[in-house]
Design a protein around this motif. Structure first.
Motif, mmCIF file in Angstrom:
data_model
loop_
_atom_site.group_PDB
_atom_site.id
_atom_site.type_symbol
_atom_site.label_atom_id
_atom_site.label_comp_id
_atom_site.label_asym_id
_atom_site.label_seq_id
_atom_site.Cartn_x
_atom_site.Cartn_y
_atom_site.Cartn_z
ATOM 1 N N GLY A 225 0.820 -1.213 0.000
ATOM 2 C CA GLY A 225 0.000 0.000 0.000
ATOM 3 C C GLY A 225 0.850 1.258 0.000
ATOM 4 N N LYS A 226 2.026 1.163 0.653
ATOM 5 C CA LYS A 226 2.855 2.359 0.845
ATOM 6 C C LYS A 226 4.281 1.947 1.181
ATOM 7 C CE LYS A 226 0.140 5.972 3.042
ATOM 8 N NZ LYS A 226 -0.260 6.464 4.371
ATOM 9 N N ILE A 227 5.248 2.753 0.748
ATOM 10 C CA ILE A 227 6.613 2.639 1.267
ATOM 11 C C ILE A 227 6.918 4.003 1.877
ATOM 12 C CG2 ILE A 227 9.043 2.207 0.748
ATOM 13 C CD1 ILE A 227 8.119 0.600 -1.734
ATOM 14 N N GLU A 228 7.102 4.030 3.205
ATOM 15 C CA GLU A 228 7.281 5.314 3.890
ATOM 16 C C GLU A 228 8.711 5.453 4.397
ATOM 17 O OE1 GLU A 228 3.498 6.026 6.569
ATOM 18 O OE2 GLU A 228 3.937 3.898 6.423
ATOM 19 N N LYS A 229 9.164 6.686 4.441
ATOM 20 C CA LYS A 229 10.480 6.983 4.999
ATOM 21 C C LYS A 229 10.297 7.260 6.485
ATOM 22 C CE LYS A 229 14.383 10.049 4.319
ATOM 23 N NZ LYS A 229 15.075 10.984 3.441
ATOM 24 N N LYS A 230 10.920 6.442 7.322
ATOM 25 C CA LYS A 230 10.827 6.638 8.781
ATOM 26 C C LYS A 230 12.240 6.812 9.302
ATOM 27 C CE LYS A 230 6.403 6.271 9.444
ATOM 28 N NZ LYS A 230 5.608 7.265 10.184
ATOM 29 N N GLY A 231 12.749 8.023 9.236
ATOM 30 C CA GLY A 231 14.138 8.244 9.655
ATOM 31 C C GLY A 231 15.077 8.075 8.477
ATOM 32 N N ARG A 232 16.339 8.452 8.680
ATOM 33 C CA ARG A 232 17.313 8.506 7.598
ATOM 34 C C ARG A 232 17.564 7.133 6.988
ATOM 35 N NH1 ARG A 232 22.909 8.789 7.352
ATOM 36 N NH2 ARG A 232 23.046 8.343 9.578
ATOM 37 N N GLU A 233 17.617 6.115 7.803
ATOM 38 C CA GLU A 233 17.932 4.785 7.291
ATOM 39 C C GLU A 233 16.854 3.782 7.649
ATOM 40 O OE1 GLU A 233 21.878 3.629 8.355
ATOM 41 O OE2 GLU A 233 22.676 4.958 6.798
ATOM 42 N N ASN A 234 15.619 4.186 7.522
ATOM 43 C CA ASN A 234 14.544 3.272 7.868
ATOM 44 C C ASN A 234 13.408 3.449 6.863
ATOM 45 O OD1 ASN A 234 13.971 1.232 9.736
ATOM 46 N ND2 ASN A 234 12.541 2.536 10.828
ATOM 47 N N ARG A 235 12.997 2.321 6.288
ATOM 48 C CA ARG A 235 11.865 2.361 5.358
ATOM 49 C C ARG A 235 10.782 1.416 5.839
ATOM 50 N NH1 ARG A 235 14.492 5.886 4.421
ATOM 51 N NH2 ARG A 235 15.138 6.900 2.499
ATOM 52 N N ARG A 236 9.556 1.922 5.854
ATOM 53 C CA ARG A 236 8.421 1.149 6.336
ATOM 54 C C ARG A 236 7.556 0.725 5.147
ATOM 55 N NH1 ARG A 236 5.254 3.325 11.388
ATOM 56 N NH2 ARG A 236 7.092 2.313 12.261
ATOM 57 N N PHE A 237 7.396 -0.598 5.007
ATOM 58 C CA PHE A 237 6.566 -1.142 3.927
ATOM 59 C C PHE A 237 5.231 -1.579 4.521
ATOM 60 C CE2 PHE A 237 9.596 -2.119 0.336
ATOM 61 C CZ PHE A 237 10.715 -1.533 0.902
ATOM 62 N N ARG A 238 4.140 -1.150 3.894
ATOM 63 C CA ARG A 238 2.808 -1.547 4.364
ATOM 64 C C ARG A 238 2.188 -2.551 3.393
ATOM 65 N NH1 ARG A 238 0.771 0.835 8.592
ATOM 66 N NH2 ARG A 238 1.770 2.714 9.384
ATOM 67 N N ILE A 239 1.762 -3.687 3.941
ATOM 68 C CA ILE A 239 1.142 -4.749 3.143
ATOM 69 C C ILE A 239 -0.361 -4.705 3.374
ATOM 70 C CG2 ILE A 239 1.047 -7.237 2.679
ATOM 71 C CD1 ILE A 239 3.719 -7.536 4.118
ATOM 72 N N ARG A 240 -1.116 -4.800 2.268
ATOM 73 C CA ARG A 240 -2.571 -4.871 2.393
ATOM 74 C C ARG A 240 -3.107 -6.022 1.541
ATOM 75 N NH1 ARG A 240 -2.748 1.622 2.057
ATOM 76 N NH2 ARG A 240 -2.025 1.909 4.186
ATOM 77 N N PHE A 241 -4.303 -6.477 1.879
ATOM 78 C CA PHE A 241 -4.954 -7.522 1.091
ATOM 79 C C PHE A 241 -5.591 -6.936 -0.164
ATOM 80 C CE2 PHE A 241 -5.386 -9.943 5.214
ATOM 81 C CZ PHE A 241 -4.560 -10.981 4.819
ATOM 82 N N GLY A 242 -5.751 -7.791 -1.154
ATOM 83 C CA GLY A 242 -6.459 -7.408 -2.370
ATOM 84 C C GLY A 242 -5.521 -6.849 -3.420
ATOM 85 N N PRO A 243 -6.051 -6.553 -4.589
ATOM 86 C CA PRO A 243 -5.241 -6.006 -5.663
ATOM 87 C C PRO A 243 -4.830 -4.566 -5.369
ATOM 88 C CG PRO A 243 -7.552 -6.073 -6.329
ATOM 89 C CD PRO A 243 -7.464 -6.694 -4.971
ATOM 90 N N MET A 244 -3.736 -4.142 -5.995
ATOM 91 C CA MET A 244 -3.298 -2.748 -5.815
ATOM 92 C C MET A 244 -4.338 -1.819 -6.436
ATOM 93 S SD MET A 244 0.329 -1.120 -6.877
ATOM 94 C CE MET A 244 1.146 -1.457 -5.349
ATOM 95 N N PRO A 245 -4.806 -0.811 -5.675
ATOM 96 C CA PRO A 245 -5.815 0.078 -6.239
ATOM 97 C C PRO A 245 -5.276 0.843 -7.447
ATOM 98 C CG PRO A 245 -5.434 0.521 -3.895
ATOM 99 C CD PRO A 245 -4.376 -0.428 -4.342
ATOM 100 N N ALA A 246 -6.080 1.029 -8.459
ATOM 101 C CA ALA A 246 -5.664 1.799 -9.639
ATOM 102 C C ALA A 246 -5.563 3.260 -9.259
ATOM 103 C CB ALA A 246 -6.680 1.582 -10.751
ATOM 104 N N ASN A 247 -4.554 3.949 -9.770
ATOM 105 C CA ASN A 247 -4.406 5.381 -9.452
ATOM 106 C C ASN A 247 -5.334 6.240 -10.294
ATOM 107 O OD1 ASN A 247 -2.452 5.286 -7.389
ATOM 108 N ND2 ASN A 247 -0.888 4.821 -8.929
#
Ligand SMILES: [Zn+2]
Length: 247
Positions: A225-247
């Motif tokens: 769902g998202k790749i977020e920057k959490k601090g200089r050397e930290n990346r947060r990946f969010r996993i969700r169910f279902g297909p990726m929503p169309a933009n």
């Protein structure tokens, strides 16, 4: 010395009901059993909710499951205003299976993410609809579309997921098995539980005490769902169910 609860979910995560006996009620009204199918909050996976049925048909709603003095002591926390069972009483346990199965699918998806993103893990939290894994990397260098495509390749391959016990010595000889940067698996218990993916663990293996599905196909359709920057050397990946929503 805490009580040692027999954790039936470790050998079979698919147990939805079981019989057990009350061994103690703690000073906060928490229920301790001789054995349980309720997973206790640990390693980023939330504990189970569900219900205990008494011999007279009365029910005790369980709002949370946590560990006590030790990780082997499992405490079932009743919802407010429940009549508590007596020590020695036999109960029929039923986990909220719909919720637990979502957590098993999500937790297994987090393992797949660590295969796609083989970096040190700094944190993780599993939930029914949205889970996250934090990695110690300065720049992800990935798009959520790329990561989603690689996750879905692993899901569609329908690799087996299974557990294997190894000794402290075997773990010490293979330090790369441990992907968590801050959390080390408990050593000195003699045996460490490895969660393996693929034939002969060809896809992945890492120490984990959580509950997982039997094959990657059971994870079903997921996306980042998202790749977020959490601090200089930290990346947060969010996993969700279902297909990726169309933009
Ligand atoms: Zn796991």
């Amino acid at each position: 010395m805490g009580h040692r609860t027999e954790a039936l979910f470790r050998d079979d995560a698919y147990l939805k009901t079981a019989e057990a006996q009350v061994v103690a009620i703690n000073d906060r009204g928490g229920i301790l059993l001789d054995r349980t199918i309720f997973y206790a909050t640990s390693g980023g996976q939330p504990g189970d909710t569900g219900m205990f049925e008494r011999a007279d048909g009365g029910r005790v709603a369980i709002a949370a499951t946590i560990t006590g003095e030790t990780k082997d002591e499992i405490i079932h926390v009743p919802a407010p205003e429940q009549a508590l069972p007596a020590v020695g009483e036999k109960l029929r346990l039923a986990v909220d299976w719909e919720r637990r199965y979502l957590l098993m699918r999500m937790h297994s998806a987090c393992h797949l993410l660590t295969v796609v993103c083989p970096f040190p893990i700094t944190g993780a939290a599993v939930a029914e609809d949205d889970s996250r894994v934090d990695f110690d990397i300065p720049d992800a260098g990935f798009t959520k579309e790329d990561v989603t495509a690689r996750l879905m390749e692993l899901v569609r391959a329908d690799h087996a997921i299974f557990t294997r016990l190894i000794t402290d010595e075997e773990l010490a000889a293979n330090p790369s098995l441990v992907k968590s940067k801050n959390v080390r698996p408990p050593v000195s218990t003699g045996k460490i539980r490895l969660v393996c993916i693929g034939e002969n663990a060809s896809v992945d293996s890492q120490p984990c005490g959580g509950t997982h599905v039997r094959s990657t196909g059971e994870v079903g359709e997921i996306h980042i769902g998202k790749i977020e920057k959490k601090g200089r050397e930290n990346r947060r990946f969010r996993i969700r169910f279902g297909p990726m929503p169309a933009n």
